[in-house]
Design an enzyme around this catalytic site. Structure first.
Site, PDB file in Angstrom:
ATOM      1  N   SER A 141       0.844  -1.187   0.000  1.00 59.93           N
ATOM      2  CA  SER A 141       0.000   0.000   0.000  1.00 59.93           C
ATOM      3  C   SER A 141       0.882   1.240   0.000  1.00 59.93           C
ATOM      4  O   SER A 141       2.091   1.164   0.254  1.00 59.93           O
ATOM      5  CB  SER A 141      -0.897   0.004   1.247  1.00 59.93           C
ATOM      6  OG  SER A 141      -1.527   1.255   1.445  1.00 59.93           O
ATOM      7  N   TYR A 154      -2.718  -0.866  10.141  1.00 67.03           N
ATOM      8  CA  TYR A 154      -2.657  -1.022   8.689  1.00 67.03           C
ATOM      9  C   TYR A 154      -1.225  -0.833   8.183  1.00 67.03           C
ATOM     10  O   TYR A 154      -0.747  -1.615   7.357  1.00 67.03           O
ATOM     11  CB  TYR A 154      -3.599  -0.015   8.028  1.00 67.03           C
ATOM     12  CG  TYR A 154      -3.822  -0.273   6.559  1.00 67.03           C
ATOM     13  CD1 TYR A 154      -4.592  -1.353   6.140  1.00 67.03           C
ATOM     14  CD2 TYR A 154      -3.282   0.554   5.584  1.00 67.03           C
ATOM     15  CE1 TYR A 154      -4.805  -1.608   4.795  1.00 67.03           C
ATOM     16  CE2 TYR A 154      -3.480   0.317   4.236  1.00 67.03           C
ATOM     17  CZ  TYR A 154      -4.244  -0.762   3.845  1.00 67.03           C
ATOM     18  OH  TYR A 154      -4.440  -1.009   2.514  1.00 67.03           O
TER      19      TYR A 154
END
Length: 269
Positions: A141, A154
């Protein structure tokens, strides 16, 4: 890598980037073993891909279920006979500071975003080694490059995917299996808007977070899929998807500690 007539295993195929990747691969003549936790959405993706004339198998399972993942290679071999490409795309999101996020939610996210990548790789690497050319593609990401506050869990998972992929690439160097790590920026999928949030947040704060997140999600999944597919074809070791991810990756290189000072509000994204 020439993906025509290849067999690709793709997780998180039921929606978002996964569905777009399935369609893009099918259009290029790649046969597919599609994996998703949602059988209905998985079937929709599979039906779309079959319109391109490729062989598609559906494998509804939770990638956090280690026993199900361990049994998957045998199922794929029974249908396709080989595996050339593994794309670990499945992922979930979880907002909140470290102190706001419960132990259960933190572990839930890590099990899907990181542990599943490791388990899928362990399960399919022996099959990939049997091919003359093969590749593992792991989706990290933008938050595997930079670390905004409120994204502790995350970021931890996506940095773990990045580190695992980079080290694995060096370990496999000289053999038939390459490794690509992908860093998408703001892609217009449901992963962020469907993210879990800390318990106890008032409705107004939930809506404010949702609106702020939606503003950052701009690139269509189909465009992201084409960029990723191009990276696979070119045997790229790292693929950055989106101008936002590209700009922030350069800022992080130039100012690895203080880049956030140039980006008001990133710590609240």
């Amino acid at each position: 890598m020439d993906i025509r007539e290849c067999v690709a295993v793709l997780t998180g195929a039921g929606s978002g980037i996964g569905r777009a990747l399935a369609q893009a691969l099918a259009e290029q003549g790649c046969h597919l073993a599609l994996v998703d936790i949602d059988p209905a959405r998985l079937q929709e993706t599979a039906e779309q891909a079959r319109h391109q004339g490729v062989v598609v198998s559906e494998h509804p399972l939770d990638v956090a279920d280690r026993q199900a993942v361990a049994a998957l290679p045998e199922q794929v071999l029974a249908r396709h006979g080989r595996v050339d490409l593994l794309i670990n795309n499945a992922g979930v999101a979880l907002g909140g500071t470290f102190e706001q996020v419960t132990v259960e939610n933190f572990d839930w996210l890590m099990a899907i975003n990181f542990d599943a990548v490791v388990c899928m790789t362990r399960a399919f690497l022996p099959l990939l080694r049997q091919r003359p050319v093969a590749r593992i593609v792991n989706l990290s990401s933008l938050f595997g490059l930079v670390t905004p506050a409120g994204q502790t869990a995350y970021c931890a998972s996506k940095f773990a995917v990045r580190g695992f992929s980079n080290a694995l690439r060096l370990e496999l160097r000289g053999g038939p299996v390459g490794v690509t790590v992908v860093h998408p920026g703001g892609i217009a999928t449901a992963i962020a808007t469907s993210a879990r949030v800390p318990e106890g947040l008032c409705e107004a704060e939930r809506e404010q977070r949702m609106r702020r997140t939606e503003k950052l999600l701009r690139m269509p999944p189909a465009k992201a899929a084409q960029i990723i597919l191009d990276g696979i074809r070119r045997d790229r070791e790292r693929v950055i998807v989106g101008k936002d991810a590209l700009i922030l990756s350069w800022l992080e290189r130039l100012m690895p500690v203080n880049y956030w000072r140039l980006l008001p509000g990133i710590d609240k994204a």
